[in-house]
Design a protein around this motif. Structure first.
Motif, PDB file in Angstrom:
ATOM      1  N   GLY A 123       0.922  -1.173  -0.073  1.00 42.32           N
ATOM      2  CA  GLY A 123      -0.199   0.166  -0.061  1.00 42.32           C
ATOM      3  C   GLY A 123       0.616   1.176  -0.082  1.00 42.32           C
ATOM      4  N   GLY A 124       1.934   1.216   0.797  1.00 41.00           N
ATOM      5  CA  GLY A 124       2.781   2.502   0.771  1.00 41.00           C
ATOM      6  C   GLY A 124       3.460   2.578  -0.558  1.00 41.00           C
ATOM      7  N   LEU A 125       3.905   1.556  -1.411  1.00 44.72           N
ATOM      8  CA  LEU A 125       4.503   1.681  -2.584  1.00 44.72           C
ATOM      9  C   LEU A 125       3.768   2.243  -3.506  1.00 44.72           C
ATOM     10  CD1 LEU A 125       6.110  -2.153  -2.870  1.00 44.72           C
ATOM     11  CD2 LEU A 125       7.403   0.231  -2.753  1.00 44.72           C
ATOM     12  N   ARG A 126       2.472   2.293  -3.453  1.00 36.03           N
ATOM     13  CA  ARG A 126       1.315   2.733  -4.249  1.00 36.03           C
ATOM     14  C   ARG A 126       0.733   4.142  -3.707  1.00 36.03           C
ATOM     15  NH1 ARG A 126       0.956  -1.469  -7.800  1.00 36.03           N
ATOM     16  NH2 ARG A 126       1.715  -3.489  -6.893  1.00 36.03           N
ATOM     17  N   THR A 127       0.976   4.732  -2.763  1.00 36.31           N
ATOM     18  CA  THR A 127       0.792   5.758  -2.104  1.00 36.31           C
ATOM     19  C   THR A 127       1.927   6.962  -2.835  1.00 36.31           C
ATOM     20  OG1 THR A 127      -0.357   4.955  -0.319  1.00 36.31           O
ATOM     21  CG2 THR A 127       0.151   7.106  -0.073  1.00 36.31           C
ATOM     22  N   ARG A 128       1.065   7.773  -3.438  1.00 31.26           N
ATOM     23  CA  ARG A 128       1.821   9.071  -4.083  1.00 31.26           C
ATOM     24  C   ARG A 128       2.046  10.025  -2.973  1.00 31.26           C
ATOM     25  NH1 ARG A 128       2.339   5.810  -6.936  1.00 31.26           N
ATOM     26  NH2 ARG A 128       4.370   6.124  -6.102  1.00 31.26           N
ATOM     27  N   LEU A 188      10.162   4.600  -1.078  1.00 34.41           N
ATOM     28  CA  LEU A 188      10.516   3.499  -2.174  1.00 34.41           C
ATOM     29  C   LEU A 188       9.577   3.841  -3.238  1.00 34.41           C
ATOM     30  CD1 LEU A 188      12.695   1.441  -2.159  1.00 34.41           C
ATOM     31  CD2 LEU A 188      10.912  -0.443  -1.998  1.00 34.41           C
ATOM     32  N   GLY A 189       8.280   3.824  -2.967  1.00 36.66           N
ATOM     33  CA  GLY A 189       7.544   4.128  -4.234  1.00 36.66           C
ATOM     34  C   GLY A 189       7.296   5.241  -4.934  1.00 36.66           C
ATOM     35  N   ASN A 190       7.694   6.494  -4.237  1.00 34.26           N
ATOM     36  CA  ASN A 190       8.022   7.580  -4.719  1.00 34.26           C
ATOM     37  C   ASN A 190       9.566   8.318  -5.195  1.00 34.26           C
ATOM     38  OD1 ASN A 190       5.359   9.571  -4.386  1.00 34.26           O
ATOM     39  ND2 ASN A 190       5.433   8.131  -2.523  1.00 34.26           N
TER      40      ASN A 190
END
Length: 573
Positions: free
Chosen positions: A74-79, A257-259
């Motif tokens: 979920g964190g990886l996909r949170t902008r 990581l996701g951003n």
């Protein structure tokens, strides 16, 4: 050896059944998590499967690791842009909201069951927090395209409210075990501050270290997702070891990581999507096996009463108090209040009284399980209908059919994106050379019926597949070019945003002069950006709208906290 063969047979059969059932549940609108939970119950000792399972410690261990993986994904996909409009409201919900919900449930449980207030508070703490797996999973599978402010608030809240729920549950359990009768508020606040501080620092630092490792190491492509997963779980474990919130830490590590500009980015996201689904299936199957359905019938009326009180009173009141300083529109508050989905976290917390050997531990577990079932059934199935009823949907953002990061050493900003040409899109019927592609975007291939075509001599047709090399910031524009409409008719851009597009720097006076709408006299010199930002207290998101005379202004595009484009929707005959 025979035992492990049978165990593997059962596990693989349950996994296969869950995946097949997911296709059916999506068509009928039943939340997937509820399907996984029910399959676990069917396979359990009261169901046709007849599998006896009552190991609460194993269920707790599996549930904790699975939840960490889900929150990391979920964190990886949170902008990062979502934190602009939702960070502090979500934190308020995660702290104040959980405590208010728990306190109200404690009072109700004390009245209903004759509990002491501390015993009631234990039940409130167990079921007081929303669940990240339920929120992330349901929003994705139900296809609800919510305004960013609402979606971001729900996601960040569910990813960060576990520390409060876990801390409150453990603290009340220790007080009950020691025979205490009062809650030490100062100790609670001190422990909560320490959990948030350590979890926040470890999550940000751990995420940055992971970015460096992934971008510096030259590995086989399949190892980068495993490096990310191992690093995230290491951050979780180290943080928990130092009495911080491991769940908050792994969520923030995922956000960092996701951003970031990341090597093998799409590979990491794709693999972690599968890992998150595997974790959800495993966790809910195990929790379903753990419960004895016949025992639920003995507490059905109590569980239903608690669930109705939670959904109808405790959660809405907690949301209203938590969001009071942030002036959320009432429709959004109502929706956030309804979308208090319960899932794996309350069930995992309900195993604590059993492991502590507390009196009435099975009662707590059965009540919690029943509440989760009711929440997933009633709230989970109404995610999209409630959003439409309250008018907080936004047009869904089209996505490429394929998207691959080009791993050029030191340069990870370019991607290979593929689109299927949709009917009536701006590109349909035109040559690629005639398209106004952004600078740096290069067409790579054109396929028709699986066969390569000359790129610049062939007019695009519906169903053609086009590959382009582009920077990440150009992907949304390319989506609008090849696949401009991905939602229902009532969310069509011209209907939702209006017939005209205005510059955010235009003044209200200019709009009144050109389109003949009435504006307040004292606001004629204000720009559309200033007017809309003031109306939504500097937390404006795409889709926000305000009346202007008989017309409506609708925020269409935001760039770096500034409203750059606004739709004007005139009254329809």
């Amino acid at each position: 050896m025979e035992f492990w063969n049978i165990a593997l047979l059962i596990a693989s059969a349950l996994l296969l059944a869950s995946i097949v059932a997911s296709a059916i549940s999506t068509r009928v609108g039943v939340p997937l998590l509820l399907v996984f939970l029910v399959l676990g119950m069917i396979a359990g000792e009261d169901g046709p499967g007849g599998i006896p399972f009552s190991d609460f410690e194993t269920a707790y261990a599996i549930g904790t690791v699975a939840l960490a993986v889900i929150i990391f994904d979920g964190g990886l996909r949170t902008r990062r842009s979502r934190f602009r409009v939702a960070l502090w409201p979500a934190i308020s919900l995660a702290v104040v909201g959980v405590f208010v919900s728990a306190a109200l449930l404690a009072t109700f449980a004390a009245f209903l069951f004759g509990f002491s207030w501390l015993e009631g508070l234990l039940l409130g703490a167990i079921i007081g927090s929303t669940d990240a797996a339920a929120v992330f999973g349901t929003l994705r599978t139900q296809g609800a395209s919510l305004k960013q402010r609402v979606a971001a608030t729900l996601e960040i809240e569910s990813g960060s409210n576990d520390p409060m729920a876990i801390l409150l549950t453990v603290l009340v359990l220790e007080l009950l075990a020691a025979g205490a009768v009062h809650l030490d508020a100062l100790a609670l606040l001190s422990s909560l501050a320490r959990q948030f501080l350590i979890g926040g620092v470890m999550g940000v630092v751990g995420g940055q270290v992971l970015v460096l490792l992934i971008n510096r190491l030259n590995l086989i492509s399949g190892l980068y997702p495993l490096l990310a997963a191992a690093g995230g779980l290491l951050v979780f474990a180290i943080t928990a070891h130092f009495d911080g919130s491991g769940f908050l830490a792994i969520y923030l590590a995922g956000v960092v990581l996701g951003n970031a500009r990341l090597q093998s980015r799409q590979n990491v996201l794709r693999v972690h999507d599968g890992l998150a689904w595997l974790s959800q299936i495993a966790m809910f199957l195990i929790l379903g096996l753990l419960v004895t359905p016949s025992d639920l019938l003995d507490t059905a009326w109590q569980g239903l009463a608690i669930a109705l009180f939670l959904m109808g009173i405790a959660r809405p009141v907690a949301v209203a108090l938590s969001l009071l300083p942030f002036r959320f529109p009432w429709r959004e508050q109502l929706y956030i209040g309804w979308m208090g989905l319960r899932g794996a976290v309350p069930i995992v917390l309900a195993t604590f009284p059993v492991m502590y050997g507390l009196e009435n531990a099975s009662f707590y577990f059965n009540i919690t399980f029943f509440v989760v079932l009711v929440s997933l059934l009633f709230q989970g199935m109404t995610v999209a209908p409630a959003a439409r009823l309250l008018g907080i949907e936004a047009p869904p953002v089209p996505r490429p059919a394929q998207r691959i990061t080009l791993d050029v050493p030191g340069h990870y900003e370019h991607e290979m994106v593929g689109f299927t040409v949709q009917p009536d899109c701006p590109a349909c019927g035109r040559h690629i050379a005639a398209l106004a592609l952004p600078e740096g975007v290069v067409a790579s291939a054109l396929l028709r019926d699986g066969q390569p075509q000359p790129q610049y001599d062939t007019a695009l047709q519906t169903g053609d597949f086009v590959y382009l090399i582009a920077r990440r910031q150009h992907v949304d524009f390319l989506c609008s070019l090849f696949d401009p409409h991905a939602g229902p008719e009532y969310l069509d851009e011209s209907r939702f945003f209006g017939e005209f597009t205005l510059n955010g720097d235009a003044t209200l006076g200019d709009v009144a002069a050109v389109y003949g709408v009435e504006v307040p006299r004292d606001a004629a010199e204000l720009t559309l950006h200033q007017w809309l930002s003031k109306a939504f207290h500097q937390r404006t998101v795409v889709g926000d709208s305000v009346p202007l005379g008989s017309a409506w202004l609708v925020v269409r595009e935001i760039d770096d906290d500034r409203i750059t484009r606004v739709g004007l929707r005139l009254p329809r005959p």
